[in-house]
Design a protein around this motif. Structure first.
Motif, PDB file in Angstrom:
ATOM      1  N   ARG A 136     -34.427 -55.519  22.158  1.00  0.00           N
ATOM      2  CA  ARG A 136     -34.752 -54.261  21.474  1.00  0.00           C
ATOM      3  C   ARG A 136     -34.462 -53.070  22.385  1.00  0.00           C
ATOM      4  NH1 ARG A 136     -39.755 -50.953  20.133  1.00  0.00           N
ATOM      5  NH2 ARG A 136     -40.780 -51.985  21.861  1.00  0.00           N
ATOM      6  N   THR A 137     -34.883 -53.153  23.644  1.00  0.00           N
ATOM      7  CA  THR A 137     -34.661 -52.052  24.578  1.00  0.00           C
ATOM      8  C   THR A 137     -33.179 -51.908  24.912  1.00  0.00           C
ATOM      9  OG1 THR A 137     -36.855 -52.310  25.539  1.00  0.00           O
ATOM     10  CG2 THR A 137     -35.220 -51.173  26.879  1.00  0.00           C
ATOM     11  N   LEU A 138     -32.494 -53.018  25.071  1.00  0.00           N
ATOM     12  CA  LEU A 138     -31.064 -52.957  25.377  1.00  0.00           C
ATOM     13  C   LEU A 138     -30.280 -52.330  24.230  1.00  0.00           C
ATOM     14  CD1 LEU A 138     -30.549 -56.440  27.083  1.00  0.00           C
ATOM     15  CD2 LEU A 138     -30.369 -54.207  28.182  1.00  0.00           C
ATOM     16  N   GLY A 139     -30.608 -52.711  23.008  1.00  0.00           N
ATOM     17  CA  GLY A 139     -29.926 -52.127  21.849  1.00  0.00           C
ATOM     18  C   GLY A 139     -30.178 -50.643  21.755  1.00  0.00           C
ATOM     19  N   MET A 140     -31.434 -50.242  21.961  1.00  0.00           N
ATOM     20  CA  MET A 140     -31.765 -48.822  21.914  1.00  0.00           C
ATOM     21  C   MET A 140     -31.034 -48.052  23.014  1.00  0.00           C
ATOM     22  SD  MET A 140     -33.883 -46.518  23.784  1.00  0.00           S
ATOM     23  CE  MET A 140     -35.247 -47.494  24.438  1.00  0.00           C
ATOM     24  N   ALA A 141     -31.000 -48.624  24.237  1.00  0.00           N
ATOM     25  CA  ALA A 141     -30.345 -47.948  25.359  1.00  0.00           C
ATOM     26  C   ALA A 141     -28.848 -47.805  25.109  1.00  0.00           C
ATOM     27  CB  ALA A 141     -30.593 -48.734  26.648  1.00  0.00           C
ATOM     28  N   LEU A 142     -28.239 -48.861  24.618  1.00  0.00           N
ATOM     29  CA  LEU A 142     -26.806 -48.817  24.390  1.00  0.00           C
ATOM     30  C   LEU A 142     -26.442 -47.803  23.303  1.00  0.00           C
ATOM     31  CD1 LEU A 142     -24.127 -49.935  25.236  1.00  0.00           C
ATOM     32  CD2 LEU A 142     -24.421 -51.809  23.614  1.00  0.00           C
ATOM     33  N   ALA A 143     -27.241 -47.724  22.270  1.00  0.00           N
ATOM     34  CA  ALA A 143     -26.966 -46.774  21.193  1.00  0.00           C
ATOM     35  C   ALA A 143     -27.015 -45.338  21.707  1.00  0.00           C
ATOM     36  CB  ALA A 143     -27.975 -46.967  20.067  1.00  0.00           C
ATOM     37  N   ARG A 144     -27.944 -45.082  22.626  1.00  0.00           N
ATOM     38  CA  ARG A 144     -28.084 -43.722  23.167  1.00  0.00           C
ATOM     39  C   ARG A 144     -27.019 -43.434  24.232  1.00  0.00           C
ATOM     40  NH1 ARG A 144     -27.486 -39.642  24.998  1.00  0.00           N
ATOM     41  NH2 ARG A 144     -28.938 -38.137  25.896  1.00  0.00           N
ATOM     42  N   ILE A 145     -26.805 -44.400  25.124  1.00  0.00           N
ATOM     43  CA  ILE A 145     -25.889 -44.172  26.241  1.00  0.00           C
ATOM     44  C   ILE A 145     -24.441 -44.107  25.767  1.00  0.00           C
ATOM     45  CG2 ILE A 145     -25.026 -45.115  28.419  1.00  0.00           C
ATOM     46  CD1 ILE A 145     -27.745 -46.570  28.677  1.00  0.00           C
ATOM     47  N   GLY A 146     -24.100 -44.971  24.818  1.00  0.00           N
ATOM     48  CA  GLY A 146     -22.699 -45.084  24.408  1.00  0.00           C
ATOM     49  C   GLY A 146     -22.232 -44.020  23.446  1.00  0.00           C
ATOM     50  N   ARG A 147     -23.088 -43.078  23.084  1.00  0.00           N
ATOM     51  CA  ARG A 147     -22.726 -42.060  22.101  1.00  0.00           C
ATOM     52  C   ARG A 147     -21.892 -40.962  22.742  1.00  0.00           C
ATOM     53  NH1 ARG A 147     -27.877 -40.799  19.807  1.00  0.00           N
ATOM     54  NH2 ARG A 147     -28.110 -39.171  21.368  1.00  0.00           N
ATOM     55  N   ALA A 148     -20.706 -40.754  22.241  1.00  0.00           N
ATOM     56  CA  ALA A 148     -19.814 -39.736  22.807  1.00  0.00           C
ATOM     57  C   ALA A 148     -20.260 -38.345  22.388  1.00  0.00           C
ATOM     58  CB  ALA A 148     -18.387 -39.975  22.345  1.00  0.00           C
ATOM     59  N   ASP A 149     -20.013 -37.385  23.278  1.00  0.00           N
ATOM     60  CA  ASP A 149     -20.314 -35.989  22.986  1.00  0.00           C
ATOM     61  C   ASP A 149     -18.983 -35.257  22.832  1.00  0.00           C
ATOM     62  OD1 ASP A 149     -21.364 -33.512  22.686  1.00  0.00           O
ATOM     63  OD2 ASP A 149     -22.010 -33.268  24.777  1.00  0.00           O
ATOM     64  N   SER A 150     -18.617 -34.953  21.578  1.00  0.00           N
ATOM     65  CA  SER A 150     -17.341 -34.290  21.272  1.00  0.00           C
ATOM     66  C   SER A 150     -16.157 -35.098  21.781  1.00  0.00           C
ATOM     67  CB  SER A 150     -17.315 -32.875  21.884  1.00  0.00           C
ATOM     68  OG  SER A 150     -18.401 -32.110  21.398  1.00  0.00           O
ATOM     69  N   ASP A 199     -22.866 -55.203  33.453  1.00  0.00           N
ATOM     70  CA  ASP A 199     -22.995 -56.111  34.593  1.00  0.00           C
ATOM     71  C   ASP A 199     -24.240 -56.977  34.447  1.00  0.00           C
ATOM     72  OD1 ASP A 199     -20.699 -55.205  35.798  1.00  0.00           O
ATOM     73  OD2 ASP A 199     -21.727 -53.815  37.143  1.00  0.00           O
ATOM     74  N   ALA A 200     -25.335 -56.349  34.015  1.00  0.00           N
ATOM     75  CA  ALA A 200     -26.579 -57.089  33.850  1.00  0.00           C
ATOM     76  C   ALA A 200     -26.449 -58.165  32.771  1.00  0.00           C
ATOM     77  CB  ALA A 200     -27.715 -56.124  33.502  1.00  0.00           C
ATOM     78  N   LEU A 201     -25.793 -57.824  31.665  1.00  0.00           N
ATOM     79  CA  LEU A 201     -25.595 -58.811  30.599  1.00  0.00           C
ATOM     80  C   LEU A 201     -24.680 -59.946  31.065  1.00  0.00           C
ATOM     81  CD1 LEU A 201     -25.173 -56.463  27.499  1.00  0.00           C
ATOM     82  CD2 LEU A 201     -27.136 -57.908  28.025  1.00  0.00           C
ATOM     83  N   ALA A 202     -23.649 -59.595  31.857  1.00  0.00           N
ATOM     84  CA  ALA A 202     -22.732 -60.622  32.352  1.00  0.00           C
ATOM     85  C   ALA A 202     -23.449 -61.606  33.263  1.00  0.00           C
ATOM     86  CB  ALA A 202     -21.576 -59.961  33.097  1.00  0.00           C
ATOM     87  N   ARG A 203     -24.394 -61.103  34.065  1.00  0.00           N
ATOM     88  CA  ARG A 203     -25.140 -62.009  34.936  1.00  0.00           C
ATOM     89  C   ARG A 203     -25.965 -63.007  34.129  1.00  0.00           C
ATOM     90  NH1 ARG A 203     -25.687 -57.189  38.201  1.00  0.00           N
ATOM     91  NH2 ARG A 203     -27.663 -56.684  37.197  1.00  0.00           N
ATOM     92  N   ARG A 204     -26.386 -62.574  32.943  1.00  0.00           N
ATOM     93  CA  ARG A 204     -27.140 -63.455  32.040  1.00  0.00           C
ATOM     94  C   ARG A 204     -26.220 -64.291  31.160  1.00  0.00           C
ATOM     95  NH1 ARG A 204     -30.571 -60.027  28.270  1.00  0.00           N
ATOM     96  NH2 ARG A 204     -30.280 -61.785  26.882  1.00  0.00           N
ATOM     97  N   GLU A 205     -24.905 -64.021  31.276  1.00  0.00           N
ATOM     98  CA  GLU A 205     -23.908 -64.644  30.406  1.00  0.00           C
ATOM     99  C   GLU A 205     -24.220 -64.355  28.943  1.00  0.00           C
ATOM    100  OE1 GLU A 205     -23.526 -68.771  31.410  1.00  0.00           O
ATOM    101  OE2 GLU A 205     -22.656 -68.346  33.362  1.00  0.00           O
ATOM    102  N   ALA A 206     -24.708 -63.125  28.712  1.00  0.00           N
ATOM    103  CA  ALA A 206     -25.020 -62.682  27.349  1.00  0.00           C
ATOM    104  C   ALA A 206     -23.887 -61.792  26.846  1.00  0.00           C
ATOM    105  CB  ALA A 206     -26.336 -61.908  27.325  1.00  0.00           C
ATOM    106  N   ALA A 207     -23.478 -61.982  25.615  1.00  0.00           N
ATOM    107  CA  ALA A 207     -22.385 -61.198  25.029  1.00  0.00           C
ATOM    108  C   ALA A 207     -22.874 -59.794  24.678  1.00  0.00           C
ATOM    109  CB  ALA A 207     -21.863 -61.889  23.781  1.00  0.00           C
ATOM    110  N   TRP A 208     -22.119 -58.779  25.123  1.00  0.00           N
ATOM    111  CA  TRP A 208     -22.530 -57.404  24.857  1.00  0.00           C
ATOM    112  C   TRP A 208     -22.292 -57.034  23.392  1.00  0.00           C
ATOM    113  CZ3 TRP A 208     -18.515 -54.665  22.877  1.00  0.00           C
ATOM    114  CH2 TRP A 208     -17.209 -55.049  23.215  1.00  0.00           C
ATOM    115  N   GLU A 209     -21.400 -57.763  22.707  1.00  0.00           N
ATOM    116  CA  GLU A 209     -21.029 -57.381  21.344  1.00  0.00           C
ATOM    117  C   GLU A 209     -22.230 -57.302  20.398  1.00  0.00           C
ATOM    118  OE1 GLU A 209     -17.322 -59.122  23.196  1.00  0.00           O
ATOM    119  OE2 GLU A 209     -19.466 -59.576  23.186  1.00  0.00           O
TER     120      GLU A 209
END
Length: 573
Positions: free
Chosen positions: A77-91, A107-117
């Motif tokens: 839940r926190t990762l999804g929320m963070a990614l939605a906020r961080i990945g948003r382009a400004d103009s 990098d953190a997801l890769a260490r867990r072998e978790a897919a970022w998709e």
């Protein structure tokens, strides 16, 4: 901050986030905040740090740490929320903090072998990857922008081939050293069979630093190490191109196939009988060494792990503190480093769950991580949850086989250099070495009372608290200083000299920067004078200043009273 971690109240997360934002530059406060993170409060902390305002720029390093913890907690839940906020382009553009934070999250997801998709429901990451690829190939982009973008390449499987090509294209002389190193690091992260051949493609045109980085990348995975050995077998990479330290890694591999192949291919470069090698090089002890040439050998071969006269890296033992500087002892240390090695300098091998391996001294351990320190001071911190194995090799970090890289004459030269650099520190009642910092006026006051004193003849004379009997070329004094800002300093020398001693040359060294001069007579050894003798550049940070003779000494170098370094005026434009 320490206490808030005990509360289950939702407001605790918000409070922790506010503390972190207020004390971003205070590492102790940030450590306290991070220690209080729990699955219950992390979402509130991240939400507070990210804020709700469009365009706000939270501290990238803090955010990277927080998303790493969220990944460790498997807090989707926190990762999804963070990614939605961080990945948003400004103009259509991305701020530096966004690129850094997303790279940390991936990098953190890769260490867990978790897919970022699965966290990128809106497809924002695809847009950021496209932006990063454009930045990497943009000839007008500055290095900082490129370095941020490089960290994002190779994440998308569909574009992995073109990303590998883009990263390899940066391994050219036209790219800065930082860009080349970052590109190799990014390639090492991509577990793809195309990477090792791509890394080796331009081998013959690469310089020493880039080759070192590539070798480390190839040795991080067994399959890639096999590719390296095949390249040696075919002649694409010379056996001599693999230095002693990395030959040692291959010969101690946990993979028996790699160990056997390395033994065969590097048979001419690996010699297991150290005593025999030592005996074969006894002629070195009768050779005349050249101190200046020895300094060049030290800078090229030894400075990756040792620091002396301000040059090198503090990884191995402090050479200035050695107690035996006899030529036989130094030759034994060069050729047989495992004859007597302290436990703290043992080499460790760490293998991660993803199959990567790292070597180095065990520099630090915490409850959830270990840090290995390798050549050139490179640190690798590995979470304990990611460790597959960690074990001491029983060998020194300093490699065997140096004789394959250094000629007997070069050994004699470096021994001469070390003998002129080291001896046990002398102690005198009024001499108390300390870290010297600038006065309120910015001056560095360097006296016999606050320096380290080395050498066979030099002494501290109690009456004037000066240094006298400075009769040997191996006599020297060393100050440990801390300079807050790099700059040029005017040097004032306080000394006395008789007519008989006039003409001696002194040399002041600060890393690569040097200042030299000749002693003029003052009338008698009791008549001191303070004169400005020139200027020297000092780098920022902690370093050493060394004063010694610049050649043969006639009678006595000088009666030394001290040095004062004052900030030199900035030239008018």
């Amino acid at each position: 901050a320490y206490t808030l971690g005990e509360w289950k109240d939702a407001r605790a997360g918000k409070a922790l986030g506010e503390v972190a934002l207020k004390f971003t530059d205070n590492r102790f406060m940030i450590a306290a905040v991070l220690s209080s993170l729990t699955p219950d409060n992390l979402h509130g902390v991240v939400a507070t740090v990210l804020g709700d305002k469009q365009g706000a720029e939270p501290p990238a390093e803090l955010l990277e740490q927080l998303v790493s913890v969220a990944s460790a907690f498997e807090d989707d839940r926190t990762l999804g929320m963070a990614l939605a906020r961080i990945g948003r382009a400004d103009s259509g553009d991305y701020a530096a903090w966004q690129m850094t934070a997303v790279a940390g999250l991936l990098d953190a997801l890769a260490r867990r072998e978790a897919a970022w998709e699965k966290y990128d429901a809106s497809g924002e990451l695809g847009k950021m990857f496209t932006f990063a690829r454009a930045t990497v190939v943009d000839a007008d982009a500055d290095d900082e922008a490129r370095l941020r973008a490089i960290r994002l390449l190779g994440r998308s499987e569909a574009e992995r081939g073109s990303d590998i090509e883009s990263l390899v294209a940066l391994l050219v002389p036209q790219s800065s050293g930082a860009v080349q190193a970052s590109s190799v690091e990014a390639l090492a992260r991509i577990d793809d069979p195309r990477v090792p051949d791509s890394l080796l493609a331009g081998w013959k045109s690469h310089g020493p630093e880039l080759r070192s980085a590539i070798l480390d990348a190839l040795l991080s995975r067994d399959a890639w190490a096999e590719t390296l050995l095949s390249a040696i077998e075919s002649g694409a990479v010379g056996a001599g191109d693999v230095d002693a330290s990395r030959r040692q890694r291959l010969s101690r591999s946990e993979n028996e196939d790699i160990k056997e192949r390395a033994a065969k291919l590097l048979a001419g470069t690996i010699e297991s009988n150290r005593q025999q090698v030592f005996e074969q090089h006894q002629s070195v002890l009768t050779m005349q060494g050249d101190v200046i040439a020895g300094a060049a050998v030290f800078n090229k071969r030894c400075s990756v792990c040792h620091k002396l006269r301000g040059v090198g890296h503090d990884v191995g033992p402090n050479l200035a503190s050695l107690t035996d500087y006899s030529p036989p002892a130094l030759l034994a240390a060069l050729l047989d480093p495992n004859r007597a090695v302290e436990a703290k300098y043992l080499d460790y091998l760490a293998i991660t769950a993803s199959g990567q391996s790292y070597t180095g001294m065990l520099a630090n351990e915490t409850g959830n991580s270990v840090t290995l320190l390798g050549q050139e001071g490179k640190q690798q911190t590995i979470l304990r949850s990611e460790l597959e194995a960690l074990q001491a090799t029983g060998k020194s970090l300093m490699p065997e086989g140096l004789e394959k890289d250094v000629t007997p004459q070069e050994m004699a030269n470096v021994i001469a250099y070390l003998r002129g650099s080291g001896a046990p520190r002398k102690t005198f009642e009024a001499n108390r070495p300390q870290l010297v910092t600038p006065t309120a006026a910015g001056a560095l006051q360097l006296y016999p009372t606050n320096c380290e004193i080395y050498g066979p003849t030099i002494v501290m004379e109690q009456l004037f608290k000066n240094l006298g009997k400075w009769e040997g070329e191996n006599d020297r004094v060393v100050w440990n200083i801390n300079v807050p800002k790099a700059g040029r300093y005017a040097v004032w020398l306080n000394y006395s000299s008789t007519d008989e001693a006039a003409g001696n040359t002194w040399l002041l060294e600060a890393g690569e920067h040097k200042l030299t001069g000749k002693i003029t007579a003052t009338g008698s050894k009791d008549r001191y004078q303070e004169i400005e003798v020139g200027s020297i550049d000092l780098a920022a940070g902690e370093q050493q200043l060394v004063l010694h003779s610049g050649g043969p000494i006639k009678v006595n170098l000088m009666q030394f009273g001290g040095l004062v370094l004052r900030p030199a005026p900035t030239p008018a434009k």
